[in-house]
Design an enzyme around this catalytic site. Structure first.
Site, mmCIF file in Angstrom:
data_model
loop_
_atom_site.group_PDB
_atom_site.id
_atom_site.type_symbol
_atom_site.label_atom_id
_atom_site.label_comp_id
_atom_site.label_asym_id
_atom_site.label_seq_id
_atom_site.Cartn_x
_atom_site.Cartn_y
_atom_site.Cartn_z
ATOM 1 N N GLU A 1 -1.825 -9.189 8.873
ATOM 2 C CA GLU A 1 -2.799 -8.442 8.228
ATOM 3 C C GLU A 1 -3.669 -9.288 7.222
ATOM 4 O O GLU A 1 -3.129 -10.137 6.549
ATOM 5 C CB GLU A 1 -2.402 -7.338 7.590
ATOM 6 N N CYS B 1 -7.941 -11.268 1.506
ATOM 7 C CA CYS B 1 -6.526 -11.190 1.095
ATOM 8 C C CYS B 1 -5.588 -11.414 2.226
ATOM 9 O O CYS B 1 -5.731 -10.790 3.280
ATOM 10 C CB CYS B 1 -6.244 -9.841 0.562
ATOM 11 N N CYS C 1 8.207 -9.330 5.439
ATOM 12 C CA CYS C 1 8.599 -10.007 4.027
ATOM 13 C C CYS C 1 9.962 -9.874 3.949
ATOM 14 O O CYS C 1 10.390 -8.582 4.243
ATOM 15 C CB CYS C 1 7.707 -9.092 3.088
ATOM 16 N N CYS D 1 10.449 -4.717 -1.369
ATOM 17 C CA CYS D 1 10.102 -3.802 -2.563
ATOM 18 C C CYS D 1 10.331 -2.576 -1.960
ATOM 19 O O CYS D 1 9.700 -2.208 -1.064
ATOM 20 C CB CYS D 1 8.756 -4.255 -2.889
ATOM 21 N N CYS E 1 6.947 -0.659 -0.788
ATOM 22 C CA CYS E 1 5.932 -1.486 0.145
ATOM 23 C C CYS E 1 6.623 -1.312 1.684
ATOM 24 O O CYS E 1 7.622 -1.440 2.159
ATOM 25 C CB CYS E 1 6.103 -2.763 -0.094
ATOM 26 N N GLY F 1 4.436 -10.765 2.731
ATOM 27 C CA GLY F 1 5.114 -12.003 2.417
ATOM 28 C C GLY F 1 5.158 -12.529 0.856
ATOM 29 O O GLY F 1 4.341 -12.213 0.327
ATOM 30 N N GLU F 2 6.221 -13.396 0.793
ATOM 31 C CA GLU F 2 6.313 -13.824 -0.489
ATOM 32 C C GLU F 2 5.891 -15.415 -0.285
ATOM 33 O O GLU F 2 6.562 -16.142 0.394
ATOM 34 C CB GLU F 2 7.962 -13.804 -0.915
ATOM 35 N N SER G 1 0.166 -14.784 -5.526
ATOM 36 C CA SER G 1 0.772 -13.766 -6.094
ATOM 37 C C SER G 1 2.321 -13.748 -5.538
ATOM 38 O O SER G 1 2.764 -13.978 -4.432
ATOM 39 C CB SER G 1 0.358 -12.387 -5.253
ATOM 40 N N LEU H 1 5.055 -8.174 -11.649
ATOM 41 C CA LEU H 1 6.339 -7.578 -12.439
ATOM 42 C C LEU H 1 6.655 -6.364 -12.049
ATOM 43 O O LEU H 1 8.044 -6.423 -11.952
ATOM 44 C CB LEU H 1 5.650 -7.780 -14.143
ATOM 45 N N HIS H 2 5.775 -5.223 -12.357
ATOM 46 C CA HIS H 2 6.120 -4.307 -11.913
ATOM 47 C C HIS H 2 7.099 -3.316 -12.658
ATOM 48 O O HIS H 2 7.281 -2.056 -12.493
ATOM 49 C CB HIS H 2 6.576 -4.106 -10.278
ATOM 50 N N ASN I 1 -0.978 3.566 -4.230
ATOM 51 C CA ASN I 1 -1.451 4.190 -2.920
ATOM 52 C C ASN I 1 -0.317 4.910 -2.185
ATOM 53 O O ASN I 1 0.476 3.944 -1.701
ATOM 54 C CB ASN I 1 -2.267 3.264 -2.101
ATOM 55 N N CYS J 1 -0.518 -2.674 1.658
ATOM 56 C CA CYS J 1 0.100 -3.676 2.725
ATOM 57 C C CYS J 1 0.954 -3.224 3.607
ATOM 58 O O CYS J 1 1.867 -2.695 3.469
ATOM 59 C CB CYS J 1 0.403 -4.793 1.728
#
Ligand code: SF4
Length: 357
Positions: free
Chosen positions: A103, A116, A123, A127, A130, A171-172, A203, A227-228, A302, A345
């Protein structure tokens, strides 16, 4: 979910044009006995003029165009689906020749046009909030596949210019380090997409060793740390990879990034209703943020179908923001875009995999 052996044993996806640097393109064309000036011509057509096919490179000999098309595809992806939101956010799902999908999103906002883009297929981080984290990592993206997404998005915003690129999709990025750095160099280069380093953001959920390595690359890019959560305990509940490095180690690595680049670090904080959005969380976050030169980006969650997390109320978000600001933290709320399309995402990709698009 693919395991490590599956991923290692997969055939390497084929190289495309955007995988090449000026040096490797020059070498290839030299091997093909083309004159030295050809590589500059091809680069200008591909990046400056942004043509979609070698056939449009009108000052190249026909035979060369044919050979390039056969041996070094310009665009290797196809657009599987395209969604446009009422706020003109455009989300593309690209299909790669091996069947993988990625995406990428165009986010128009005032004078900015931001792409983006993703750095991996799926990923590995997982998380809990996600959609893409649910399926794990399928494979790494090649540098050219990362660049190609930015080019596809750039074509979407014409005749306006693409102004920013954020590697914040699936992805990271720092777990696909070499490909990410090569792609960022291409996006940034004058011979490439010519997007200023300050307009490029990587990011990460936070891999301290790679953050330091990135700082040493001497690119003037922005680092955004997801961080979250303001404590290690809560962060581990939200981000499985948080166990790999605690917040103190991450802050140390971010300080090193600032010292080496002079660039403030962005701390991303996704507000999940009744999980990390309380006033004590805000107070603790302020203490973390003030340890380094940083700014805090608050993002209102979201909701994602199938996941149990809720969106915090506007009043909660405002209170959280006020708590940070009164403690001297440079904080903002990032506006949520594309809410009438699958803008979180991984949503578009998951729907496509489920045969719903
Ligand atoms: Fe991966 Fe980002 Fe999703 Fe976390 S939020 S699982 S890092 S894509």
């Amino acid at each position: 979910m693919a395991n490590a052996d599956d991923i290692m044993n997969r055939p390497e996806p084929a190289r495309g044009f955007f995988d090449l640097t000026p040096d490797t393109l020059r070498k290839l064309l030299k091997d093909w006995r083309e004159p030295a000036f050809r590589s500059k011509q091809v680069l200008e057509w591909a990046y400056e003029h942004g043509v979609g096919s070698y056939d449009d490179m009108s000052n190249l000999p026909k035979l060369l165009r044919r050979r390039l098309t056969a041996e070094l595809p310009l665009y290797t992806s196809t657009i599987v689906s395209r969604q446009e939101s009422s706020d003109r956010t455009v989300k593309l799902l690209l299909g790669w020749p091996d069947g993988a999908t990625s995406e990428c999103v165009l986010i128009p906002d005032a004078e900015r046009r931001t792409a983006c883009i993703s750095t991996q297929v799926g990923c590995p981080v997982g998380c809990v909030f996600c959609a893409s984290g649910l399926d794990g990592l399928q494979r790494q993206l090649r540098p050219g596949e990362i660049v190609e997404q930015a080019m596809r998005v750039r074509r979407e915003c014409e005749p306006d210019r693409l102004s920013n690129v954020v590697l914040m999709g699936l992805g990271e990025p720092l777990a696909n380090y070499d490909a990410t750095v090569q792609a960022v160099r291409t996006v940034n280069a004058e011979w490439g997409m010519a997007i200023g380093g300050r307009r490029i953001t990587i990011s990460t959920v936070g891999l301290p060793r790679q953050i330091r390595r990135l700082a040493d690359e001497q690119m003037q890019i922005t680092l955004a740390l997801s961080l979250h959560a303001p404590t290690d305990e809560l962060r581990s509940q939200i981000i499985p990879w948080a166990d790999r490095a605690n917040i103190a180690e991450l802050i140390d690595a971010c300080r090193y990034f600032f010292d080496r680049t002079g660039r403030e670090v962005t701390l991303e904080y996704l507000l999940l209703g009744e999980v990390n959005d309380g006033s004590e969380h805000a107070r603790r976050l302020a203490r973390v943020a003030k340890q380094i030169r940083s700014n805090v980006n608050l993002i209102r969650y979201n909701p994602v179908a199938g996941l149990p997390y809720r969106q915090p109320s506007s009043a909660t978000v405002q209170e959280f923001l006020d708590t940070l600001i009164t403690r001297g933290v440079n904080a903002h709320v990032r506006r949520s875009r594309g809410s009438d399309i699958d803008a979180a995402c991984g949503q578009l990709r998951r729907r496509e995999q489920a045969g719903e698009t």
